[in-house]
Design a protein around this motif. Structure first.
Motif, PDB file in Angstrom:
ATOM      1  N   ILE A   1      -5.696 -19.594  11.889  1.00 37.28           N
ATOM      2  CA  ILE A   1      -5.410 -18.163  11.781  1.00 37.28           C
ATOM      3  C   ILE A   1      -6.379 -17.545  10.773  1.00 37.28           C
ATOM      4  N   HIS A   2      -7.115 -16.530  11.214  1.00 37.84           N
ATOM      5  CA  HIS A   2      -8.030 -15.805  10.344  1.00 37.84           C
ATOM      6  C   HIS A   2      -7.611 -14.332  10.366  1.00 37.84           C
ATOM      7  N   GLU A   3      -7.402 -13.785   9.199  1.00 41.45           N
ATOM      8  CA  GLU A   3      -6.947 -12.396   9.141  1.00 41.45           C
ATOM      9  C   GLU A   3      -7.710 -11.650   8.057  1.00 41.45           C
ATOM     10  N   VAL A   4      -8.306 -10.521   8.420  1.00 42.10           N
ATOM     11  CA  VAL A   4      -8.994  -9.648   7.477  1.00 42.10           C
ATOM     12  C   VAL A   4      -8.286  -8.310   7.485  1.00 42.10           C
ATOM     13  N   MET A   5      -7.924  -7.841   6.292  1.00 42.21           N
ATOM     14  CA  MET A   5      -7.187  -6.588   6.206  1.00 42.21           C
ATOM     15  C   MET A   5      -7.839  -5.672   5.173  1.00 42.21           C
ATOM     16  N   ASP A   6      -8.134  -4.457   5.590  1.00 38.20           N
ATOM     17  CA  ASP A   6      -8.648  -3.438   4.677  1.00 38.20           C
ATOM     18  C   ASP A   6      -7.477  -2.894   3.853  1.00 38.20           C
ATOM     19  N   LEU A   7      -7.518  -3.106   2.545  1.00 36.73           N
ATOM     20  CA  LEU A   7      -6.429  -2.636   1.691  1.00 36.73           C
ATOM     21  C   LEU A   7      -6.494  -1.144   1.416  1.00 36.73           C
ATOM     22  N   ARG A   8      -7.555  -0.494   1.880  1.00 37.45           N
ATOM     23  CA  ARG A   8      -7.725   0.956   1.720  1.00 37.45           C
ATOM     24  C   ARG A   8      -7.561   1.373   0.254  1.00 37.45           C
ATOM     25  N   VAL A   9      -8.233   0.622  -0.597  1.00 39.99           N
ATOM     26  CA  VAL A   9      -8.253   0.925  -2.024  1.00 39.99           C
ATOM     27  C   VAL A   9      -9.654   1.397  -2.376  1.00 39.99           C
ATOM     28  N   ASN A  10      -9.796   2.659  -2.710  1.00 38.39           N
ATOM     29  CA  ASN A  10     -11.070   3.176  -3.199  1.00 38.39           C
ATOM     30  C   ASN A  10     -10.808   4.384  -4.088  1.00 38.39           C
ATOM     31  N   GLY A  11     -11.632   4.508  -5.112  1.00 38.44           N
ATOM     32  CA  GLY A  11     -11.456   5.565  -6.103  1.00 38.44           C
ATOM     33  C   GLY A  11     -11.696   5.015  -7.495  1.00 38.44           C
ATOM     34  N   LEU A  12     -11.384   5.809  -8.497  1.00 40.42           N
ATOM     35  CA  LEU A  12     -11.587   5.379  -9.872  1.00 40.42           C
ATOM     36  C   LEU A  12     -10.733   4.158 -10.191  1.00 40.42           C
ATOM     37  N   ASN A  13     -11.375   3.149 -10.769  1.00 41.93           N
ATOM     38  CA  ASN A  13     -10.670   1.965 -11.227  1.00 41.93           C
ATOM     39  C   ASN A  13     -10.353   2.148 -12.708  1.00 41.93           C
ATOM     40  N   GLU A  14     -10.104   1.070 -13.421  1.00 48.49           N
ATOM     41  CA  GLU A  14      -9.796   1.186 -14.841  1.00 48.49           C
ATOM     42  C   GLU A  14     -10.940   1.857 -15.597  1.00 48.49           C
ATOM     43  N   SER A  15     -10.595   2.733 -16.560  1.00 43.84           N
ATOM     44  CA  SER A  15     -11.586   3.439 -17.360  1.00 43.84           C
ATOM     45  C   SER A  15     -11.204   3.347 -18.832  1.00 43.84           C
TER      46      SER A  15
END
Length: 275
Positions: free
Chosen positions: A88-102
């Motif tokens: 089983i191979h699974e790739v999932m886009d977590l849809r995480v984008n934007g400012l990270n820790e600052s």
């Protein structure tokens, strides 16, 4: 009763994931300086592959004081799961984008051998789903020039977090040691190579609390001890009477002294110094 147990289990896991598993840059101990830096990194943690762009800078009106900021933008996060036996191979886009820790802060070094860092970390925006607490930190540090080409650094860290939505993360302590070694170094044109090694050991000194629960159930049982490590190679050169740096680095940004689970990061930085 079952619903109550589910709520308690959920709240036990939630703050631990917020605080323990967030990415944090690990830098050598250094004196106040002025610079602008642009960099990028790729990270692997818990089968999640991520890519960040980083912008940092500092301004030092004198050799004993500086203000600095460090901001990261996360472009992508993909989770890849592999189950060998069933293929089983699974790739999932977590849809995480934007400012990270600052981070913002000040560095003060009133004496030649020691000083103190004061920092404030902002929660990430869309660039992460963990570590969503404001954090205040204070870190006394010392620097010692062992030889003309080798500098040793050490620091003690203390962090405390602001309460949010009824959650109160526990305070943390840390110990950091660093070695910076220049080889070879050409003082005439201020160019050469430098190697840095940083080891950081950190632990939570008190349990976090979920203030939404009754007092007997508030403790989160999230005490931990772990380490982070950073190794880099830096090339210095002079261009237009300014000193530039190009560096590549590798970080273990989550490790355990008696385990094998780690988080890995590879990155590069390009910096212009104003000193």
């Amino acid at each position: 009763m079952i619903m109550l147990l589910k709520r308690i289990f959920f709240f036990l896991l939630l703050p631990s994931s917020f605080v323990l598993f967030a990415r944090e840059p690990v830098f050598p101990v250094h004196s106040p300086e002025s610079f602008v830096q642009l960099g990028g990194l790729g990270e692997l943690r818990d089968d999640v592959y991520s890519a960040d762009l980083n912008l940092a800078g500092a301004y030092a009106p004198c050799k004993c004081f500086s203000v600095f900021g460090d901001f990261a933008y996360r472009f992508v996060s993909y989770e890849y799961n592999l189950e060998l036996h069933d293929q089983i191979h699974e790739v999932m886009d977590l849809r995480v984008n934007g400012l990270n820790e600052s981070y913002v802060g000040v560095k003060m070094m009133p004496f030649p051998l020691w000083g103190v860092d004061v920092t404030w970390r902002f929660p990430p925006c869309g660039g992460s789903r963990v570590n969503r607490f404001h954090r205040f930190g204070i870190s006394p540090f010392g620097l010692y020039e062992l030889t003309q080409n080798m500098t040793l650094g050490a620091a003690i860290e203390f962090f405390t977090f602001l309460e949010k939505s009824g959650f109160r993360p526990g305070d943390e302590l840390g110990l950091k040691g660093s070695i910076s070694w220049t080889l070879p170094w050409y003082r005439s044109d201020r160019s050469g190579w430098k190697l840095d090694y940083v080891f950081l050991y950190r632990w939570r000194i008190q349990e976090s609390e979920n203030l939404n629960l009754d007092k007997p159930y508030r403790k989160m049982d999230d005490l931990y001890r772990g380490f982070k490590m950073h190794v880099d190679a830096v090339r210095y050169f002079t261009l237009l009477k300014r000193i530039f740096e190009i560096s590549v680095y590798y970080e273990i940004n989550r490790g355990y002294l008696f385990g094998v689970e780690t988080g890995h990061a590879f990155g590069f930085n390009a910096r212009m110094n104003f000193d």
